[in-house]
Write a protein that holds these residues in place. Structure first.
Motif, PDB file in Angstrom:
ATOM      1  N   ALA A   7       0.855  -1.188   0.000  1.00  0.00           N
ATOM      2  CA  ALA A   7       0.000   0.000   0.000  1.00  0.00           C
ATOM      3  C   ALA A   7       0.885   1.230   0.000  1.00  0.00           C
ATOM      4  CB  ALA A   7      -0.893  -0.002   1.231  1.00  0.00           C
ATOM      5  N   SER A   8       0.475   2.259  -0.722  1.00  0.00           N
ATOM      6  CA  SER A   8       1.243   3.500  -0.762  1.00  0.00           C
ATOM      7  C   SER A   8       0.767   4.440   0.330  1.00  0.00           C
ATOM      8  CB  SER A   8       1.087   4.194  -2.112  1.00  0.00           C
ATOM      9  OG  SER A   8       1.646   3.416  -3.121  1.00  0.00           O
ATOM     10  N   LEU A   9       1.696   5.030   1.034  1.00  0.00           N
ATOM     11  CA  LEU A   9       1.397   5.989   2.087  1.00  0.00           C
ATOM     12  C   LEU A   9       2.129   7.284   1.756  1.00  0.00           C
ATOM     13  CD1 LEU A   9       2.125   3.671   5.123  1.00  0.00           C
ATOM     14  CD2 LEU A   9      -0.093   4.117   4.142  1.00  0.00           C
ATOM     15  N   GLN A  10       1.457   8.404   1.880  1.00  0.00           N
ATOM     16  CA  GLN A  10       2.118   9.685   1.648  1.00  0.00           C
ATOM     17  C   GLN A  10       1.966  10.544   2.889  1.00  0.00           C
ATOM     18  OE1 GLN A  10       0.668  11.494  -1.914  1.00  0.00           O
ATOM     19  NE2 GLN A  10       1.952  10.221  -3.205  1.00  0.00           N
ATOM     20  N   THR A  11       3.087  10.998   3.427  1.00  0.00           N
ATOM     21  CA  THR A  11       3.084  11.868   4.592  1.00  0.00           C
ATOM     22  C   THR A  11       3.938  13.082   4.260  1.00  0.00           C
ATOM     23  OG1 THR A  11       4.972  10.709   5.528  1.00  0.00           O
ATOM     24  CG2 THR A  11       2.814   9.957   6.216  1.00  0.00           C
ATOM     25  N   GLY A  12       3.306  14.192   4.005  1.00  0.00           N
ATOM     26  CA  GLY A  12       4.048  15.404   3.672  1.00  0.00           C
ATOM     27  C   GLY A  12       4.844  15.235   2.402  1.00  0.00           C
ATOM     28  N   SER A  13       6.152  15.411   2.489  1.00  0.00           N
ATOM     29  CA  SER A  13       7.008  15.291   1.313  1.00  0.00           C
ATOM     30  C   SER A  13       7.580  13.890   1.156  1.00  0.00           C
ATOM     31  CB  SER A  13       8.151  16.298   1.403  1.00  0.00           C
ATOM     32  OG  SER A  13       8.951  15.993   2.535  1.00  0.00           O
ATOM     33  N   LYS A  14       7.403  13.014   2.159  1.00  0.00           N
ATOM     34  CA  LYS A  14       7.942  11.657   2.077  1.00  0.00           C
ATOM     35  C   LYS A  14       6.918  10.726   1.459  1.00  0.00           C
ATOM     36  CE  LYS A  14      10.741  11.998   6.230  1.00  0.00           C
ATOM     37  NZ  LYS A  14      10.963  11.434   7.556  1.00  0.00           N
ATOM     38  N   ARG A  15       7.386   9.801   0.654  1.00  0.00           N
ATOM     39  CA  ARG A  15       6.517   8.768   0.095  1.00  0.00           C
ATOM     40  C   ARG A  15       6.967   7.441   0.688  1.00  0.00           C
ATOM     41  NH1 ARG A  15       3.719   7.610  -5.311  1.00  0.00           N
ATOM     42  NH2 ARG A  15       3.620   5.363  -5.185  1.00  0.00           N
ATOM     43  N   LEU A  16       6.065   6.775   1.393  1.00  0.00           N
ATOM     44  CA  LEU A  16       6.387   5.523   2.064  1.00  0.00           C
ATOM     45  C   LEU A  16       5.469   4.414   1.583  1.00  0.00           C
ATOM     46  CD1 LEU A  16       6.762   6.877   5.696  1.00  0.00           C
ATOM     47  CD2 LEU A  16       8.584   6.356   4.098  1.00  0.00           C
ATOM     48  N   THR A  17       5.904   3.195   1.749  1.00  0.00           N
ATOM     49  CA  THR A  17       5.131   2.034   1.350  1.00  0.00           C
ATOM     50  C   THR A  17       5.079   1.048   2.508  1.00  0.00           C
ATOM     51  OG1 THR A  17       5.880   2.309  -0.915  1.00  0.00           O
ATOM     52  CG2 THR A  17       4.991   0.168  -0.341  1.00  0.00           C
ATOM     53  N   LYS A  18       3.904   0.478   2.735  1.00  0.00           N
ATOM     54  CA  LYS A  18       3.745  -0.551   3.754  1.00  0.00           C
ATOM     55  C   LYS A  18       3.650  -1.894   3.051  1.00  0.00           C
ATOM     56  CE  LYS A  18       0.801  -1.973   7.567  1.00  0.00           C
ATOM     57  NZ  LYS A  18      -0.375  -1.633   8.363  1.00  0.00           N
ATOM     58  N   VAL A  43      11.138  -2.235  -1.353  1.00  0.00           N
ATOM     59  CA  VAL A  43      10.071  -3.239  -1.231  1.00  0.00           C
ATOM     60  C   VAL A  43      10.491  -4.586  -1.814  1.00  0.00           C
ATOM     61  CG1 VAL A  43       7.734  -3.836  -1.949  1.00  0.00           C
ATOM     62  CG2 VAL A  43       8.224  -1.552  -1.134  1.00  0.00           C
ATOM     63  N   ASN A  44      11.082  -4.605  -2.995  1.00  0.00           N
ATOM     64  CA  ASN A  44      11.460  -5.869  -3.627  1.00  0.00           C
ATOM     65  C   ASN A  44      12.488  -6.630  -2.805  1.00  0.00           C
ATOM     66  OD1 ASN A  44       9.706  -5.585  -5.761  1.00  0.00           O
ATOM     67  ND2 ASN A  44      11.192  -4.510  -7.023  1.00  0.00           N
ATOM     68  N   ASP A  45      13.433  -5.912  -2.163  1.00  0.00           N
ATOM     69  CA  ASP A  45      14.422  -6.569  -1.313  1.00  0.00           C
ATOM     70  C   ASP A  45      13.753  -7.178  -0.094  1.00  0.00           C
ATOM     71  OD1 ASP A  45      16.471  -5.816  -3.022  1.00  0.00           O
ATOM     72  OD2 ASP A  45      16.853  -3.959  -1.931  1.00  0.00           O
ATOM     73  N   PHE A  46      12.782  -6.476   0.498  1.00  0.00           N
ATOM     74  CA  PHE A  46      12.068  -6.977   1.668  1.00  0.00           C
ATOM     75  C   PHE A  46      11.266  -8.233   1.329  1.00  0.00           C
ATOM     76  CE2 PHE A  46       8.014  -6.995   4.073  1.00  0.00           C
ATOM     77  CZ  PHE A  46       8.496  -7.218   5.338  1.00  0.00           C
ATOM     78  N   LEU A  47      10.600  -8.251   0.191  1.00  0.00           N
ATOM     79  CA  LEU A  47       9.778  -9.394  -0.186  1.00  0.00           C
ATOM     80  C   LEU A  47      10.625 -10.587  -0.612  1.00  0.00           C
ATOM     81  CD1 LEU A  47       6.921  -7.556  -2.064  1.00  0.00           C
ATOM     82  CD2 LEU A  47       6.851  -8.517   0.230  1.00  0.00           C
ATOM     83  N   ALA A  48      11.808 -10.357  -1.146  1.00  0.00           N
ATOM     84  CA  ALA A  48      12.672 -11.447  -1.590  1.00  0.00           C
ATOM     85  C   ALA A  48      13.408 -12.104  -0.431  1.00  0.00           C
ATOM     86  CB  ALA A  48      13.675 -10.930  -2.608  1.00  0.00           C
TER      87      ALA A  48
END
Length: 50
Positions: A7-18, A43-48
């Motif tokens: 899921a994409s999360l946006q907080t201010g100027s940072k773009r984060l993914t859960k 993300v790809n490194d975390f899932l691999a």
């Protein structure tokens, strides 16, 4: 059997993914979910990774 949810999360100027992945426990054999919030390029490194 692996499950992947991103899921994409946006907080201010940072773009984060859960990212959520399902991992089988070596002790009990039960499945558990591992969640992490990171930048989209990691993300790809975390899932691999096991």
């Amino acid at each position: 059997m692996a499950k992947k949810s991103v899921a994409s999360l946006q907080t201010g100027s940072k773009r984060l993914t859960k990212a959520i992945k399902m991992v089988k426990s070596p002790k009990t054999g039960a499945y558990m979910f591992v969640e992490s919030i990171m930048s989209p390029d990691q993300v790809n490194d975390f899932l691999a990774k096991n």
